[in-house]
Design a protein around this motif. Structure first.
Motif, PDB file in Angstrom:
ATOM      1  N   TRP A  95      -0.452 -41.679  49.398  1.00 51.94           N
ATOM      2  CA  TRP A  95      -0.447 -41.642  47.933  1.00 51.94           C
ATOM      3  C   TRP A  95      -1.734 -42.237  47.375  1.00 51.94           C
ATOM      4  CZ3 TRP A  95      -0.965 -45.854  44.683  1.00 51.94           C
ATOM      5  CH2 TRP A  95      -0.857 -47.112  45.290  1.00 51.94           C
ATOM      6  N   SER A  96      -2.012 -41.893  46.141  1.00 53.02           N
ATOM      7  CA  SER A  96      -3.119 -42.496  45.411  1.00 53.02           C
ATOM      8  C   SER A  96      -2.848 -42.295  43.917  1.00 53.02           C
ATOM      9  CB  SER A  96      -4.445 -41.843  45.801  1.00 53.02           C
ATOM     10  OG  SER A  96      -5.521 -42.448  45.102  1.00 53.02           O
ATOM     11  N   GLU A  97      -3.621 -42.999  43.111  1.00 54.97           N
ATOM     12  CA  GLU A  97      -3.550 -42.799  41.661  1.00 54.97           C
ATOM     13  C   GLU A  97      -4.963 -42.597  41.146  1.00 54.97           C
ATOM     14  OE1 GLU A  97      -2.048 -45.083  37.610  1.00 54.97           O
ATOM     15  OE2 GLU A  97      -1.055 -45.489  39.526  1.00 54.97           O
ATOM     16  N   VAL A  98      -5.179 -41.483  40.462  1.00 58.82           N
ATOM     17  CA  VAL A  98      -6.501 -41.119  39.963  1.00 58.82           C
ATOM     18  C   VAL A  98      -6.384 -40.775  38.485  1.00 58.82           C
ATOM     19  CG1 VAL A  98      -8.457 -39.544  40.224  1.00 58.82           C
ATOM     20  CG2 VAL A  98      -7.120 -40.220  42.237  1.00 58.82           C
ATOM     21  N   HIS A  99      -7.120 -41.495  37.652  1.00 59.01           N
ATOM     22  CA  HIS A  99      -7.083 -41.284  36.200  1.00 59.01           C
ATOM     23  C   HIS A  99      -5.651 -41.298  35.658  1.00 59.01           C
ATOM     24  CE1 HIS A  99     -11.347 -40.451  36.379  1.00 59.01           C
ATOM     25  NE2 HIS A  99     -11.149 -39.438  37.191  1.00 59.01           N
ATOM     26  N   GLY A 100      -4.849 -42.193  36.199  1.00 56.49           N
ATOM     27  CA  GLY A 100      -3.479 -42.348  35.716  1.00 56.49           C
ATOM     28  C   GLY A 100      -2.488 -41.362  36.289  1.00 56.49           C
ATOM     29  N   VAL A 101      -2.918 -40.456  37.152  1.00 56.51           N
ATOM     30  CA  VAL A 101      -2.016 -39.464  37.751  1.00 56.51           C
ATOM     31  C   VAL A 101      -1.655 -39.917  39.163  1.00 56.51           C
ATOM     32  CG1 VAL A 101      -1.717 -37.077  38.495  1.00 56.51           C
ATOM     33  CG2 VAL A 101      -2.973 -37.585  36.390  1.00 56.51           C
ATOM     34  N   LEU A 102      -0.358 -40.087  39.409  1.00 52.99           N
ATOM     35  CA  LEU A 102       0.115 -40.463  40.731  1.00 52.99           C
ATOM     36  C   LEU A 102       0.198 -39.214  41.600  1.00 52.99           C
ATOM     37  CD1 LEU A 102       1.314 -42.616  42.651  1.00 52.99           C
ATOM     38  CD2 LEU A 102       3.569 -42.041  41.718  1.00 52.99           C
ATOM     39  N   VAL A 103      -0.562 -39.210  42.706  1.00 55.80           N
ATOM     40  CA  VAL A 103      -0.565 -38.084  43.638  1.00 55.80           C
ATOM     41  C   VAL A 103       0.040 -38.574  44.947  1.00 55.80           C
ATOM     42  CG1 VAL A 103      -1.927 -36.284  44.736  1.00 55.80           C
ATOM     43  CG2 VAL A 103      -2.675 -37.253  42.547  1.00 55.80           C
ATOM     44  N   GLN A 104       1.093 -37.900  45.398  1.00 55.76           N
ATOM     45  CA  GLN A 104       1.815 -38.305  46.606  1.00 55.76           C
ATOM     46  C   GLN A 104       1.889 -37.129  47.575  1.00 55.76           C
ATOM     47  OE1 GLN A 104       5.042 -39.288  43.785  1.00 55.76           O
ATOM     48  NE2 GLN A 104       5.396 -41.106  45.064  1.00 55.76           N
ATOM     49  N   ALA A 105       1.837 -37.433  48.854  1.00 57.66           N
ATOM     50  CA  ALA A 105       1.930 -36.372  49.862  1.00 57.66           C
ATOM     51  C   ALA A 105       2.747 -36.867  51.040  1.00 57.66           C
ATOM     52  CB  ALA A 105       0.538 -35.957  50.334  1.00 57.66           C
ATOM     53  N   ALA A 106       3.633 -36.020  51.533  1.00 53.89           N
ATOM     54  CA  ALA A 106       4.462 -36.354  52.688  1.00 53.89           C
ATOM     55  C   ALA A 106       4.508 -35.155  53.620  1.00 53.89           C
ATOM     56  CB  ALA A 106       5.874 -36.737  52.257  1.00 53.89           C
TER      57      ALA A 106
END
Length: 422
Positions: free
Chosen positions: A337-348
């Protein structure tokens, strides 16, 4: 049984805590080369860098919690060698005998191989974050060299304070951890919408000292640097940061007999040699049934290292269970996961760079990849063979600012249930 853990970040601390939770009452020693108590790395590129947190807040546990753990912490002690046959760890403070050793020495940030690289900041340690935060306090222009997750996080943090930010990559797109370049279009659009200039293919040729006018003819004007792109253009900067990958900290293992090839090569339980385990950013774990072997000139068949906190924690828990004689039966699904410009991006899950990501029926903000998908890779969807889509197992799930929907899709992934797409 004396367990010695080399590396005092989240992986090392998690091993120590898990050993106690599994009932190990023998001595545990945690050896770390930094002067700090164990701290988390994810906040460094976010809360610490932006100034939202003081540096001390990155500590993983309070002093009282560390005391209660009953672990000997040797801070500021550097590992210099290993003698597996003698069960002896060599350090700059003298040898340490062990019964079981866990290698969790992580990785070191790589400085770009360009002229003027000494002018570039790196971000890997707490001290790096503090130095970078101080350097860009008065900066108006920041250049980030790199196109991976850390580069995106640094650009996001810099842009959050309204600085002019340029990202310089050389791979032609932006990557996101285990997902690779499949989210490049979305990430690029997200950065540009936030005001970041993205140069995904230009590459950095040099970092030069400049005058105030940015001509690159020497001097120390405001900012004092310019990044020279591959096509000759110069991007003026007050601060230049490089996020161009990490090199596993394995030099101290030279002559130990351990198999090292871009990390410590281990079996599927993390065992690198009798009574020696490796976990986290420094380790390459084999798939079940694969025994590590000396690498041929073309490389090994082991999976690459995974540089993410979740992986480090899961491997630490698994090794602690093995050391204490408890079978680790947990089926773990890779998560990032990461957060970029307030957008939480998750990957599984696992991702095939040649297969497309397609919107999930329940929420198009969740993207899925299925076994047997083929066609043009990317995040636009609709490029692969859609016949029988509902019958193919889902292998990877991405959430784009949709944590609740992502959690539901991730449960289906873990259960091996097909995830319908539009």
């Amino acid at each position: 049984m004396h367990v010695v853990v080399v590396g005092a970040s989240v992986a090392g601390l998690t091993v120590a805590e898990a050993l106690r939770a599994e009932g190990h009452s023998g001595p545990v020693t945690l050896v770390g080369d930094e002067p700090h108590v164990p701290y988390g790395r994810p906040p460094l590129s976010k809360q610490v860098l932006t100034g939202a947190w003081d540096a001390d807040r990155a500590a993983l546990r309070t002093a009282a919690e560390l005391d209660a753990l009953d672990v000997t912490i040797r801070s500021g002690v550097r590992a210099t060698g290993l003698e597996p046959s003698a069960h002896r760890l060599l350090t700059d403070a003298g040898p340490i005998a062990y019964d079981v050793l866990v290698v969790a020495t992580g990785a070191t940030a790589v400085r770009p191989a360009v002229p003027g690289a000494e002018r570039v900041h790196l971000l890997r340690t707490l001290d790096d974050a503090v130095r970078l935060r101080a350097a860009w306090t008065s900066a108006e222009r920041v250049v980030v060299i790199g196109s991976g997750v850390l580069a995106s996080e640094i650009a996001s943090a810099a842009r959050g304070s309204e600085r002019a930010v340029t990202m310089v990559g050389r791979r032609g797109g932006l990557s996101f951890g285990t997902v690779g370049l499949a989210l490049s279009d979305r990430l690029t659009a997200l950065h540009r919408a936030a005001g970041v200039t993205v140069e995904p293919s230009a590459g950095a040729r040099a970092v030069e000292a400049t005058r105030t006018d940015g001509t690159g003819r020497g001097g120390t004007g405001r900012g004092g640097t310019a990044v020279v792109l591959g096509d000759g253009r110069r991007v003026p900067a007050d601060v230049v940061v490089a996020a161009t990958g990490g090199r596993p900290n394995t030099a101290w293992l030279a002559g130990s007999g351990l198999v090292v090839d871009d990390g410590v090569c281990c079996d599927a339980r993390g065992l690198a040699a009798p009574d020696v385990f490796a976990i986290g950013d420094v380790a390459r774990w084999a798939a079940p049934g694969v025994v590590p072997a000396p690498a041929p000139a073309s490389g090994t068949s082991l999976p690459p290292r995974v540089e993410h906190q979740t992986n480090a924690i899961e491997q630490a828990l698994s090794v602690a269970a093995t050391i204490t004689g408890h079978d680790d039966q947990t089926e773990r699904v890779p998560f990032f996961w990461s957060e970029v410009h307030g957008v939480l991006v998750q990957a599984a899950g696992t991702f095939d760079p040649a297969a497309p990501l397609e919107p999930w029926d329940d929420d198009p903000a969740v993207l899925v990849q299925r076994s047997g998908d083929h066609g043009s890779a990317g995040d636009h969807g609709g490029a692969g063979d859609r016949g029988g889509a509902r019958d193919r197992a889902t292998t990877g799930v991405v959430g784009w600012g949709a944590p609740r929907s992502f959690r539901r899709a991730r449960r289906l992934l873990a259960a091996g249930i097909p995830t319908p797409t539009r």
